[in-house]
Design an enzyme around this catalytic site. Sequence first.
Site, PDB file in Angstrom:
ATOM      1  N   LEU A   4       0.865  -1.175   0.000  1.00 16.85           N
ATOM      2  CA  LEU A   4       0.000   0.000   0.000  1.00 16.85           C
ATOM      3  C   LEU A   4       0.906   1.230   0.000  1.00 16.85           C
ATOM      4  O   LEU A   4       1.585   1.507   0.989  1.00 16.85           O
ATOM      5  CB  LEU A   4      -0.915   0.009   1.220  1.00 16.85           C
ATOM      6  CG  LEU A   4      -2.156  -0.906   1.166  1.00 16.85           C
ATOM      7  CD1 LEU A   4      -1.794  -2.370   0.993  1.00 16.85           C
ATOM      8  CD2 LEU A   4      -3.002  -0.710   2.417  1.00 16.85           C
ATOM      9  N   ILE A   5       0.930   1.944  -1.113  1.00 10.52           N
ATOM     10  CA  ILE A   5       1.896   3.023  -1.286  1.00 10.52           C
ATOM     11  C   ILE A   5       1.198   4.366  -1.418  1.00 10.52           C
ATOM     12  O   ILE A   5       0.227   4.517  -2.155  1.00 10.52           O
ATOM     13  CB  ILE A   5       2.809   2.749  -2.501  1.00 10.52           C
ATOM     14  CG1 ILE A   5       3.929   3.783  -2.588  1.00 10.52           C
ATOM     15  CG2 ILE A   5       2.006   2.685  -3.794  1.00 10.52           C
ATOM     16  CD1 ILE A   5       5.046   3.398  -3.540  1.00 10.52           C
ATOM     17  N   LYS A  27      -8.347   3.534   7.629  1.00 10.47           N
ATOM     18  CA  LYS A  27      -7.369   2.449   7.476  1.00 10.47           C
ATOM     19  C   LYS A  27      -8.079   1.100   7.367  1.00 10.47           C
ATOM     20  O   LYS A  27      -7.647   0.222   6.609  1.00 10.47           O
ATOM     21  CB  LYS A  27      -6.407   2.440   8.665  1.00 10.47           C
ATOM     22  CG  LYS A  27      -5.444   3.623   8.723  1.00 10.47           C
ATOM     23  CD  LYS A  27      -4.417   3.537   7.622  1.00 10.47           C
ATOM     24  CE  LYS A  27      -3.370   4.638   7.729  1.00 10.47           C
ATOM     25  NZ  LYS A  27      -2.478   4.481   8.886  1.00 10.47           N
ATOM     26  N   CYS A  67      13.442  14.244 -21.142  1.00  9.15           N
ATOM     27  CA  CYS A  67      13.838  13.003 -20.465  1.00  9.15           C
ATOM     28  C   CYS A  67      14.224  12.014 -21.551  1.00  9.15           C
ATOM     29  O   CYS A  67      13.960  12.235 -22.736  1.00  9.15           O
ATOM     30  CB  CYS A  67      12.731  12.458 -19.566  1.00  9.15           C
ATOM     31  SG  CYS A  67      11.290  11.827 -20.452  1.00  9.15           S
TER      32      CYS A  67
END
Length: 484
Positions: free
Chosen positions: A184-185, A266, A456
């Site tokens: 979970l990021i 949560k 890039c």
Amino acid sequence: MHFIIKLFPEIIIKSTPVRKRMTRQLRENLRKMLRAIDPAIQVEQDWEKLQIIGPESDEVPLRVADLLARTPGIANFSRVQHFPLGSFDDILQNTLLVWKEKLNGKTFVLRVKRSGKHEFTSGDVERIVGGGLLHQSEAAGVSLKQPDLTVRLEIKQQELFVIEETTKGLGGFPLGSQDTVISLISGGFDSSVSSYLTTKRGLRTHYLFFNLGGRAHEVGVKEVAFYLWSKFGSSHRVRFITVPFDGVVGEILSKVRNSEIGVVLKRMMLRAATQVAEDMGVQALVTGESVAQVSSQTLANLAVIDSVTKTLVLRPLITSDKNDIIDIARAIGTEEFAASMPEYCGVISVKPTTRAREDKVVAEEANFDFSVLEQAVANSRVQNIDEVMEVDANAVDVEIFQSPQPGATILDIRHPDEVEMRPLSIQGVTVEALPFFAVQNKFQHLEQSSSYLLYCEKGVMSRLHAELLLEQGFHNVAVYRPTS
């Protein structure tokens, strides 16, 4: 080009079948990643090490060394020169080829590691060849206890390896040698570091992001996940899952008592993550929580949060201090990502509970419409990690130039490591470094009467950030994408 790779010690002490399996996994991982650098590079395996052999060039050895330094499963690696063994004088002359200039004005000691049957000992080589190095170079002398330099030789059967330099590896286990997890990021320090740690330990790590509102935050988290994958885990394709959670947040804010909203949020995330994990056949979740770092992370609250799932929840940072977490983030290159990440502050309790009671939380959740959560999971978007930075088909058009435009400043938005390895220099053109993770925060402070071209290497990140800036009303930005 020749490198010798030593396995992480925890691999070496495994049983023979496990050690062989992990070594094969590391070899296959390296073959896959090195192929992108040069298809001619070979990876050879024996019982105690791996060897990488490839063509010499100015850039390839540097790129290979960079890759080896961030590949899980490697204790250290050495760049070596390889020769037939020959006589003591042959050993001396070949060692001088590599070390003579480096020894000037330095004290040294010679260390020899030998395997196979020979009519001499390692000590014989150290004494005879070491004496020759002293007399045939401008070394300051031999020092057995505190030398300026340690010259290392490895002799295997009738082969001589003169070690040029040895670099510490990442350690851990080869990616893919362990099971699969979902992390979970959020893009902050904690979740990024915990994702790195599971990858380093050999766990194939997918990424799950709960979007609480805002494209800029989603793009920022995707950049962090893509960076972690491309730097430490590119041997295995993983997925990035986005769950739109703004509806869930709205339901919580309108139905749940203020002191409980952090814990309830949560719990909702863990419920959703459990469903995603079940759908993907993954048996464990990963979070970046650390005991008592914030109110929702007390042991009492974590117990209440975990009670909504039977899925194993891993917390690599559970006893880590914040400063230690930031130090790791700095070392792996995610500190500036986290510092630049847009924050969402819509779900903060005024007086959050630190000792939640499950019965009270369940009572609060009785008012919650769980169809909203189900719909959020149903609307999840799953992408392969190498596709997360692709351009949205509905995005605004970005002008792309194949050559620098008169008066325009080129903003090199690559990661600082890439800029250092392959700097962009164009005669008569101003080039400034502005890392992609800082573009959204710092572009507004640039001189807006000037025009800018984002650059890039592949043109993907530059186009994405140009789109975001155009959407925000900046019309002095385009993309520089050279043809070669």
